[in-house]
Design a protein around this motif. Structure first.
Motif, PDB file in Angstrom:
ATOM      1  N   SER A   1       9.015  -4.099  -2.431  1.00  0.00           N
ATOM      2  CA  SER A   1       7.534  -3.660  -2.127  1.00  0.00           C
ATOM      3  C   SER A   1       7.395  -2.960  -0.669  1.00  0.00           C
TER       4      SER A   1
ATOM      5  N   GLN B   1       7.935   0.779  -0.480  1.00  0.00           N
ATOM      6  CA  GLN B   1       7.066   1.506  -1.270  1.00  0.00           C
ATOM      7  C   GLN B   1       5.679   1.889  -0.507  1.00  0.00           C
ATOM      8  N   THR B   2       5.092   3.042  -1.034  1.00  0.00           N
ATOM      9  CA  THR B   2       3.859   3.389  -0.473  1.00  0.00           C
ATOM     10  C   THR B   2       2.895   2.269  -0.402  1.00  0.00           C
ATOM     11  N   MET B   3       1.876   1.998   0.521  1.00  0.00           N
ATOM     12  CA  MET B   3       0.890   0.845   0.666  1.00  0.00           C
ATOM     13  C   MET B   3       0.102   0.975  -0.370  1.00  0.00           C
ATOM     14  N   ARG B   4      -0.271  -0.051  -1.142  1.00  0.00           N
ATOM     15  CA  ARG B   4      -1.310   0.094  -2.228  1.00  0.00           C
ATOM     16  C   ARG B   4      -2.541   0.046  -1.568  1.00  0.00           C
TER      17      ARG B   4
ATOM     18  N   SER C   1      -4.710   3.536   1.297  1.00  0.00           N
ATOM     19  CA  SER C   1      -3.533   4.403   1.444  1.00  0.00           C
ATOM     20  C   SER C   1      -3.895   5.700   1.134  1.00  0.00           C
TER      21      SER C   1
END
Length: 95
Positions: A7, A10-13, A95
């Motif tokens: 995680s 990945q792009t921050m949620r 984000s």
């Protein structure tokens, strides 16, 4: 403790306050994404700041404590403060 492998890559949620009176945040995730890591009293865990992680509710009569330390470059601290985050409270992170 539960972790979502990869995680941090990945792009921050989007996050929001968990509303439990502390600095806890929550984001949209499912338990199926996570891997359980059993911790014993006194254990120490280190993980990347972007790693999704959580713990289930405390099922004992004892308090559960954590000591959290974050290491950031001075430029990151300046950027966060410019955006209104003062490291003493929680605000919504998008984000």
């Amino acid at each position: 403790m539960w972790y979502v492998p990869g995680s941090h890559l990945q792009t921050m949620r989007p996050h929001r306050s968990a509303g439990k009176g502390g600095g806890a945040l929550e984001c949209r995730a499912t338990e199926e994404e996570g891997v359980a890591v059993e911790l014993q009293p006194g254990d120490c865990v280190l993980h990347h700041g972007g790693t999704l992680h959580y713990s289930r509710g405390n099922s004992t009569e004892l308090r559960r404590r954590a000591f959290i330390t974050n290491f950031r470059p001075q430029a990151m601290i300046a950027l966060e403060r410019k955006q209104g985050y003062d490291h003493t409270g929680v605000r919504e992170i998008k984000s």
